[in-house]
Design a protein around this motif. Structure first.
Motif, PDB file in Angstrom:
ATOM      1  N   TYR A 379       0.749  -1.210   0.022  1.00  0.00           N
ATOM      2  CA  TYR A 379      -0.008   0.059   0.033  1.00  0.00           C
ATOM      3  C   TYR A 379       0.897   1.174  -0.078  1.00  0.00           C
ATOM      4  CZ  TYR A 379      -4.651  -1.526   0.246  1.00  0.00           C
ATOM      5  OH  TYR A 379      -5.998  -2.057  -0.046  1.00  0.00           O
ATOM      6  N   ALA A 383       0.748   3.852  -3.101  1.00  0.00           N
ATOM      7  CA  ALA A 383       0.313   5.084  -2.771  1.00  0.00           C
ATOM      8  C   ALA A 383       1.531   6.067  -3.211  1.00  0.00           C
ATOM      9  CB  ALA A 383      -0.062   5.364  -1.080  1.00  0.00           C
ATOM     10  N   GLU A 384       2.746   5.810  -2.766  1.00  0.00           N
ATOM     11  CA  GLU A 384       3.740   6.805  -3.030  1.00  0.00           C
ATOM     12  C   GLU A 384       3.668   7.053  -4.777  1.00  0.00           C
ATOM     13  OE1 GLU A 384       7.008   7.266  -0.844  1.00  0.00           O
ATOM     14  OE2 GLU A 384       7.330   8.828  -2.241  1.00  0.00           O
ATOM     15  N   ILE A 391       1.682  13.876 -10.041  1.00  0.00           N
ATOM     16  CA  ILE A 391       2.533  15.127 -10.326  1.00  0.00           C
ATOM     17  C   ILE A 391       3.187  14.914 -11.642  1.00  0.00           C
ATOM     18  CG2 ILE A 391       4.630  16.026  -9.470  1.00  0.00           C
ATOM     19  CD1 ILE A 391       3.977  15.032  -6.625  1.00  0.00           C
ATOM     20  N   ILE A 394       1.408  16.399 -14.776  1.00  0.00           N
ATOM     21  CA  ILE A 394       1.804  17.785 -15.180  1.00  0.00           C
ATOM     22  C   ILE A 394       3.092  18.309 -15.538  1.00  0.00           C
ATOM     23  CG2 ILE A 394       1.593  20.125 -13.981  1.00  0.00           C
ATOM     24  CD1 ILE A 394      -0.469  18.811 -12.056  1.00  0.00           C
ATOM     25  N   ILE A 395       4.239  17.828 -14.766  1.00  0.00           N
ATOM     26  CA  ILE A 395       5.317  18.039 -15.100  1.00  0.00           C
ATOM     27  C   ILE A 395       6.257  17.123 -15.889  1.00  0.00           C
ATOM     28  CG2 ILE A 395       5.561  19.616 -12.594  1.00  0.00           C
ATOM     29  CD1 ILE A 395       7.406  16.919 -11.918  1.00  0.00           C
ATOM     30  N   ALA A 399      10.964  15.075 -15.072  1.00  0.00           N
ATOM     31  CA  ALA A 399      11.469  16.040 -14.078  1.00  0.00           C
ATOM     32  C   ALA A 399      11.518  15.383 -12.950  1.00  0.00           C
ATOM     33  CB  ALA A 399      10.388  17.317 -14.037  1.00  0.00           C
ATOM     34  N   LEU A 400      11.310  14.176 -12.816  1.00  0.00           N
ATOM     35  CA  LEU A 400      11.336  13.344 -11.273  1.00  0.00           C
ATOM     36  C   LEU A 400      12.648  12.933 -11.193  1.00  0.00           C
ATOM     37  CD1 LEU A 400       8.022  11.380 -11.235  1.00  0.00           C
ATOM     38  CD2 LEU A 400       8.434  13.451 -10.255  1.00  0.00           C
ATOM     39  N   GLY A 401      12.983  12.779  -9.994  1.00  0.00           N
ATOM     40  CA  GLY A 401      14.298  12.286  -9.485  1.00  0.00           C
ATOM     41  C   GLY A 401      14.431  10.915  -9.808  1.00  0.00           C
ATOM     42  N   ARG A 403      15.110   8.373  -7.656  1.00  0.00           N
ATOM     43  CA  ARG A 403      14.258   7.720  -6.716  1.00  0.00           C
ATOM     44  C   ARG A 403      12.793   7.601  -6.906  1.00  0.00           C
ATOM     45  NH1 ARG A 403      11.200   8.736  -2.584  1.00  0.00           N
ATOM     46  NH2 ARG A 403      11.035   6.845  -0.818  1.00  0.00           N
ATOM     47  N   ASP A 404      12.087   8.700  -7.368  1.00  0.00           N
ATOM     48  CA  ASP A 404      10.709   9.004  -7.709  1.00  0.00           C
ATOM     49  C   ASP A 404      10.296   8.030  -8.895  1.00  0.00           C
ATOM     50  OD1 ASP A 404      10.766  10.488  -5.496  1.00  0.00           O
ATOM     51  OD2 ASP A 404      10.521  12.372  -6.507  1.00  0.00           O
ATOM     52  N   GLU A 446      16.353   0.064   1.791  1.00  0.00           N
ATOM     53  CA  GLU A 446      16.174   1.030   3.167  1.00  0.00           C
ATOM     54  C   GLU A 446      14.661   1.677   3.210  1.00  0.00           C
ATOM     55  OE1 GLU A 446      18.235   1.884   0.953  1.00  0.00           O
ATOM     56  OE2 GLU A 446      18.403   4.011   0.411  1.00  0.00           O
ATOM     57  N   LEU A 448      12.204  -0.155   2.907  1.00  0.00           N
ATOM     58  CA  LEU A 448      11.065  -1.184   3.102  1.00  0.00           C
ATOM     59  C   LEU A 448      10.970  -1.325   4.587  1.00  0.00           C
ATOM     60  CD1 LEU A 448      12.522  -4.365   1.110  1.00  0.00           C
ATOM     61  CD2 LEU A 448      10.567  -2.798   0.361  1.00  0.00           C
TER      62      LEU A 448
ATOM     63  N   LYS B 419      -4.919   5.450   1.911  1.00  0.00           N
ATOM     64  CA  LYS B 419      -3.597   5.235   1.705  1.00  0.00           C
ATOM     65  C   LYS B 419      -3.029   4.325   2.995  1.00  0.00           C
ATOM     66  CE  LYS B 419      -2.295   9.526  -0.233  1.00  0.00           C
ATOM     67  NZ  LYS B 419      -1.498  10.763   0.345  1.00  0.00           N
ATOM     68  N   ARG B 471       3.185  19.985  -6.650  1.00  0.00           N
ATOM     69  CA  ARG B 471       2.341  19.638  -7.781  1.00  0.00           C
ATOM     70  C   ARG B 471       2.538  20.502  -8.930  1.00  0.00           C
ATOM     71  NH1 ARG B 471      -2.165  19.096  -3.635  1.00  0.00           N
ATOM     72  NH2 ARG B 471      -1.234  17.295  -2.853  1.00  0.00           N
ATOM     73  N   LEU B 472       3.061  21.529  -8.834  1.00  0.00           N
ATOM     74  CA  LEU B 472       3.150  22.593  -9.888  1.00  0.00           C
ATOM     75  C   LEU B 472       4.387  22.304 -10.846  1.00  0.00           C
ATOM     76  CD1 LEU B 472       1.579  25.723  -8.539  1.00  0.00           C
ATOM     77  CD2 LEU B 472       0.487  24.134 -10.211  1.00  0.00           C
ATOM     78  N   PRO B 475       9.138  17.677  -7.630  1.00  0.00           N
ATOM     79  CA  PRO B 475       9.752  17.639  -6.204  1.00  0.00           C
ATOM     80  C   PRO B 475      11.315  18.084  -6.518  1.00  0.00           C
ATOM     81  CG  PRO B 475       9.259  15.366  -7.091  1.00  0.00           C
ATOM     82  CD  PRO B 475       8.432  16.323  -7.881  1.00  0.00           C
ATOM     83  N   GLU B 476      11.719  17.922  -7.687  1.00  0.00           N
ATOM     84  CA  GLU B 476      13.180  18.117  -8.037  1.00  0.00           C
ATOM     85  C   GLU B 476      13.526  19.537  -7.991  1.00  0.00           C
ATOM     86  OE1 GLU B 476      15.740  15.708  -7.898  1.00  0.00           O
ATOM     87  OE2 GLU B 476      14.286  14.478  -7.279  1.00  0.00           O
ATOM     88  N   PRO B 548      16.241   3.958   8.330  1.00  0.00           N
ATOM     89  CA  PRO B 548      15.351   2.729   8.698  1.00  0.00           C
ATOM     90  C   PRO B 548      15.357   2.576  10.213  1.00  0.00           C
ATOM     91  CG  PRO B 548      17.302   2.249   7.300  1.00  0.00           C
ATOM     92  CD  PRO B 548      17.189   3.636   7.210  1.00  0.00           C
ATOM     93  N   ARG B 552      12.117   2.292  12.811  1.00  0.00           N
ATOM     94  CA  ARG B 552      11.812   1.122  13.651  1.00  0.00           C
ATOM     95  C   ARG B 552      11.810   1.267  15.046  1.00  0.00           C
ATOM     96  NH1 ARG B 552      14.430  -1.749   9.000  1.00  0.00           N
ATOM     97  NH2 ARG B 552      12.772  -2.834   7.987  1.00  0.00           N
TER      98      ARG B 552
END
Ligand SMILES: Nc1ncnc2c1ncn2[C@@H]1O[C@H](COP(=O)(O)OP(=O)(O)OP(=O)(O)O)[C@@H](O)[C@H]1O
Ligand SMILES: [Mg+2]
Lengths: 467, 584
Positions: A379, A383-384, A391, A394-395, A399-401, A403-404, A446, A448, B419, B471-472, B475-476, B548, B552
């Motif tokens: 989940y 969700a992430e 996001i 739109i962009i 444009a994401l890193g 990891r994303d 890391e 998880l 979520k 959102r606009l 994130p980067e 992590p 925990r």
């Protein structure tokens, strides 16, 4: 002696009709909610129920409507009891209408008992918490929204979505770890099309479950008022098989939306003050008296699992029908038009779906020790990913890193590999969980966080291979 | 007394009812169904029936009882399971798993003997509320037998030994003359608040073990709170958690118009769960009312008042009592249904115009009070009610009327629940007016509480604003310092606020552990800021193996928290270091 002499109370004094209601003079001795026969001048007999009784008048709800009822020649006869269903083990394999009369051409049932269609009121202290996992073979259900025996878990669908196929698949595939027990299916069709009803009956036939099925069928062309009694008959049959015959019963009710429309119509006829969107204020309680009949009873062998299907008007989950249902049932499986468009089958929206009884049914000894951790981590990851997907529309994903982008990709794979499985695939719950682990392999270890270190060492493919 | 004139659903109209009084309890028909007179018109009485009316006939008998609806109070309440009219469901279970219409069962067992130890002597002058003796009802709770309201006199005889609740344990020579036998059972009209000497402002933290409450939106002993949320957002689980872990002496769980399986689950879990302090079964301090949604609607109305009356009774002994009610919306709907049948002019959305005052009459019975009688003592009733707004829309009448009454509001959020962020209490819209009141209490546990709390809430507020920007622009595009904030707020959300009710350890968190956990995250933020300043990127910081470990912390048992989190701190200080030669 004619049958007529068995009737004790009768009146000819009908003063008024209104919608499907009939107002007669006060009938001495009539009981509140008693069943009556309304005999028309033609000799036709309609069934009805005394829904308001007083010294001044008796108000009768006529099943099948009041057309052709006249104020002079029609008569009302009391039957001395409330609506009852004749039951016997022979009901298995049979088909009845919404009033409980056989419509399959077979003989009448020789009753072992007559049961009140409203059922008994189970003492909450006498209920056994449902805890036995039912493997449906569908990952989105078994892995993330597990069903247990005695639960009431509806399917929230939209018009045109494949709820019937999913339910048919569940019927085909469902199994419980202990298999020697007896199971039965009760099918209550409420105002659905003939084709849909036929689809279910055919499917039952093909899987060989027909002999273990009792069906109560009220199709779209049958009297609306009988939609009120159809699900109650189905549940009464289910309770009989569970509590008297010790069987594990799955009751499928479709479509609850038609039931609620009928309830609204009835309420309007009675000139009651409507609540939200014209549905009666007591709809919550009315639905609860049906759904609550699911469960287990301490000391009894069988169980009643209820799976109602409803179509959300306008796909709106806040509409009173899904809303009140969700407030009563132990979760819901929600279908998504968006996933359906993407070609995902079954198109189950796992965010909106929920099984509240899941935690009792899963874990070591029931499914597998890692089930709960896998469930939570899936989940979180999905969700992430979905958030990033929103996001990125739109962009742009570029444009994401880095990891994303990993999460974005995992969300896509989750839909394709985990949720989507097709109509004929039956997955063992272990396989379902392993697909989860395969997806976790793509994530930074890391991240998880919701899985214990011990389980990571045991199940994460890169360690599992080593071991 | 009279006869049935009309039956319409849960409403019966009786005729020949002269002499009946409003709220008088009547028995209807051959099954002696319990009803209450709710209106009188000449010789007719309007009666709401608490049981299923199916099968009643015009002309059947309606018998007045001369009393209004009362609850039985005395030893035997603890560990019991009642329906909405305080019938013992355990007793009813002896015959059948199904409840028969009109079935009767006393709330307090009549044959069980309790050991009564007097605390007054012959010749002592006593009056209402004075404790005259005690009964060890369970290992966790000493039941204090009090002089019933309105009585005053001198003790002429006092017993010691084993007695049932209906046997005399004392003889009172009343001031006005005459003698009166005192038994251990009292009866009290449920709709009437029980008296006390005076009320105090709520200022003691009610420890619930739920971090988001204790730390962020604290509840005070004697307080009143509401927890609204759409279906499946976690009201029931939250209330169950309160009923399990709240550090009160008595907990009362009122299931009003909700699920049978859920009640079964609660009842079964309480047969196993132990009190963390004493190791005794939690059942020993608990009372349940199980009035499920399929049970007759009218009894929902009574169930809440029965519950709060029992709560006040234990409060009067000098105990802290928590009452949770799931759900007040079902109660309000019961009022709406009766109102509708009476053809009253409805208020908003069909609810009766008196909805607000009726809700207030329930919540207002909470409070921290000085009890009547001697010895001097204080007790409290804390109330938390679930609200189930249609379509999760908080603008509806029950939520809005409740908001006007309560002092703490835990707003459940469907998005969070979807979520699987639990408890799905929204940290931006929830509030507690007890924050100032419990400040002193908290500063004893940790002087940093106020500051740590404020920092965390401020960061979460910033996060909400940053998310708008993300959102606009994605994130980067954020500056590194903002990226770090998002990393830290994620930790606050996932590693602190999220708390699984189903995790054996995390289900209950003591305030000290909560403090240490959040302080750790704050310290992480400080160290990470320094790293950032030295030129290390947020992306790099995010790969730190300490993260992590922080997440925990939840799994560290309460009694090991202090030591192990301190250890974590030294590791954190050692591993989160700015890069040498960086700009500091
Ligand atoms: N603190 C928690 N920890 C873990 N899971 C939770 C928690 N709170 C809620 N849940 C999950 O959410 C589900 C729904 O919660 P719950 O039954 O309390 O909802 P609700 O608000 O009472 O819904 P309804 O109004 O329909 O009764 C639970 O079955 C559980 O799976
Ligand atoms: Mg609930």
């Amino acid at each position: 002696m004619t049958l007529d002499s068995l009737y004790v109370k009768e009146t000819k004094a009908i003063s008024r009709t209104k919608g499907s209601l009939l107002v007669a003079e006060s009938i001495p001795g009539v009981q509140f909610n008693e069943m009556v026969d309304v005999r028309l001048a033609t000799g036709e007999i309609r069934r009805g129920q005394a829904i308001d009784i007083s010294k001044e008048a008796t108000i009768i709800q006529v099943f099948g409507g009041v057309s052709e009822v006249d104020l002079v020649a029609s008569r009302v006869r009391c039957k001395g009891e409330t609506l009852k269903l004749p039951v016997a083990k022979d009901i298995l394999g049979r088909i009845f209408n919404g009033l409980g009369d056989p419509i399959d051409g077979g003989p009448a049932i020789i009753p072992e008992d007559y049961l009140d269609v409203n059922g008994g009121l189970v003492n909450p202290a006498g209920r056994e918490p449902p805890a036995e996992f039912i493997e449906t073979g569908i990952s989105a259900i078994d892995g993330l929204n597990a069903l247990v025996r005695g639960q009431k878990l509806p399917i929230f669908s939209g018009s045109g979505l494949p709820h019937n196929r999913i339910v048919a698949q569940i019927i085909r595939q469902a199994s419980v770890k202990k298999t020697e027990e007896q199971f039965a299916i009760v099918f209550g069709a409420i105002g659905i099309s003939y084709d849909d009803a036929d689809f279910f009956m055919q499917n039952l036939e093909q899987t060989g479950a027909r002999e273990r099925t009792v069906a109560f069928i009220n199709t779209a062309s049958d009297p609306v008022i009988e939609r009120i009694s159809t699900p109650r008959l189905a549940l009464t049959a289910g309770e009989y098989l569970a509590w008297k015959e010790g069987m594990h019963v799955l009751v499928i009710l479709t479509d609850i939306t038609n039931y609620c429309e009928a309830l609204r119509e009835l309420s309007a006829m009675r000139e009651e003050i409507p609540s939200r969107r014209g549905y009666p204020g007591y709809m919550y309680t009315d639905l609860a008296t049906m759904y609550e009949r699911a469960g287990r009873i301490t000391g009894k062998e069988g169980s009643v699992t209820v799976m109602p299907i409803l179509t959300m008007p306008d796909d709106d989950i806040t509409h009173p029908i899904p809303d009140l249902t969700g407030y009563i049932t132990e979760g819901q499986i929600v279908l998504s038009r968006e996933l359906e468009r993407k070609g995902v089958y079954p198109p189950i929206d796992v965010f909106l779906s929920l099984s509240r009884m899941m935690k009792e049914g899963i874990g070591a000894g029931k499914t597998r020790e890692d089930h709960n951790n896998v469930f939570m981590q899936l989940y979180a990851a999905y969700a992430e990913g979905c958030n990033l997907r929103e996001i990125s529309t739109i962009i742009g994903a570029e444009a994401l890193g880095e990891r994303d982008r990993v999460y974005l990709n995992v969300a896509d794979r989750f839909e394709k590999e985990f949720i989507s499985q097709g109509e004929v695939t039956k997955r063992r719950v272990e396989d379902t969980l392993d697909i989860g682990w395969a997806l976790f392999s793509a994530l930074p270890e890391e991240d998880l966080k919701l899985i214990s270190e011990e389980l990571i060492k045991k199940y994460l493919p890169k360690y599992a291979r080593e071991a | 007394m009279g006869k049935i004139w009309r039956v319409s659903g849960p409403l019966v109209i009786g005729e020949d009812m002269k002499g009946a009084q409003v709220y008088e309890v009547v028995e209807i028909g051959s099954d002696r169904l319990i009803g209450e007179v709710i209106g009188l018109e000449e010789d007719k009485a309007i009666i709401q029936v608490h049981e299923d009316t199916q099968g009643l006939k015009v002309g059947e008998e309606v018998k007045g009882t001369g009393t209004i609806l009362t609850a039985e109070l005395g030893p035997g309440l603890l560990g019991s399971i009642y329906d909405g009219l305080q019938k013992s469901l355990t007793v009813l279970l002896e015959n059948s798993p199904f409840i028969e219409r009109g079935a009767k069962a006393f709330a307090l067992p009549r044959d069980k003997k309790w050991h009564f130890t007097p605390t007054v002597k012959v010749g002592d002058a006593v009056s209402e509320g004075d404790v005259i003796g005690t009964v060890p009802e369970t290992h966790l709770v000493e039941h204090r037998i009090m002089v019933p309201a309105g009585m005053k006199g001198v003790i002429k005889k006092i017993a010691e030994g084993d007695y049932t609740v209906v046997e005399a344990v004392a003889l009172l020579e009343e001031d006005g003359g005459g003698e009166k036998e005192l038994i251990m059972m009292q009866k009290w009209p449920v709709r009437k608040p029980r008296p006390y000497k005076r009320r105090f402002a709520a200022s003691k933290l009610l420890i619930t073990g739920m971090r988001i409450l204790d730390y962020m939106f604290p509840l005070a002993l004697g307080g009143k709170a509401a927890i609204p949320g759409g279906f499946g957002t976690g009201k029931t689980v939250a209330l169950q958690q309160l009923a399990r872990w709240a550090e009160t002496q008595i907990n009362i769980y009122v299931g009003c118009g909700e699920r049978g399986n859920e009640m079964a689950d609660v009842l079964h879990s309480f047969k196993k769960l132990k009190d963390p302090k004493t190791g005794r079964l939690l059942l020993e301090k608990e009372i349940f009312i199980a009035n499920t949604s399929n049970m007759p609607v009218v009894a929902r109305e009574a169930s809440i008042f029965v519950g709060i009356t029992m709560a006040e009774y234990f409060r009067d002994m000098g105990y802290d009592v928590l009452l949770v009610c799931d759900s007040t919306s079902r109660w309000a709907e019961a009022m709406r249904e009766i109102g509708g049948r009476l053809e009253e002019i409805p208020g908003e959305e069909g609810f009766p115009a008196y909805l607000g005052s009726r809700l207030a009459s329930f919540y207002e019975r909470s409070g921290l009070v000085e009890c009547l009688g001697s010895p001097e003592r204080s007790g409290s009733v804390t109330v938390t009610g679930a609200v189930s707004p249609p379509g999760a829309d908080f603008s509806e009448p029950v939520t809005q009327n409740t908001l006007r009454i309560v002092d703490a509001f835990f707003a459940l959020d469907t998005t969070l629940a979807n979520k699987r962020h639990f408890p799905a209490i929204n940290w931006l819209t929830s509030y507690s007016l007890y924050v100032d009141g419990v400040k002193d209490w908290w500063s004893e546990i940790s002087p940093q509480w106020e500051a740590t709390r404020a920092t965390a809430l401020k960061l979460l507020q910033q996060e909400a604003e940053l998310e708008e920007i993300v959102r606009l622009v994605g994130p980067e595009a954020l500056p590194e310092s903002d990226k770090l904030i998002l990393t830290v707020t994620r930790m606050i959300r996932e590693d602190f606020l999220m708390q699984s009710a189903y995790n054996e350890v995390d289900t209950y968190c003591v305030p000290l552990k909560a403090q240490l956990m959040l302080q750790t995250i704050n310290r992480f933020y400080e160290l990470a800021q320094k790293m950032l300043d030295s030129g290390i990127s947020t992306a790099e910081i995010r790969t730190s193996p300490i993260i992590p470990r922080i997440s925990r912390m939840k799994n560290i048992p309460n009694d090991e928290a202090k030591e192990r989190i301190k250890e974590l701190w030294s590791e954190m200080e050692a591993s989160l270091v700015p890069q040498r030669g960086g700009v500091v």
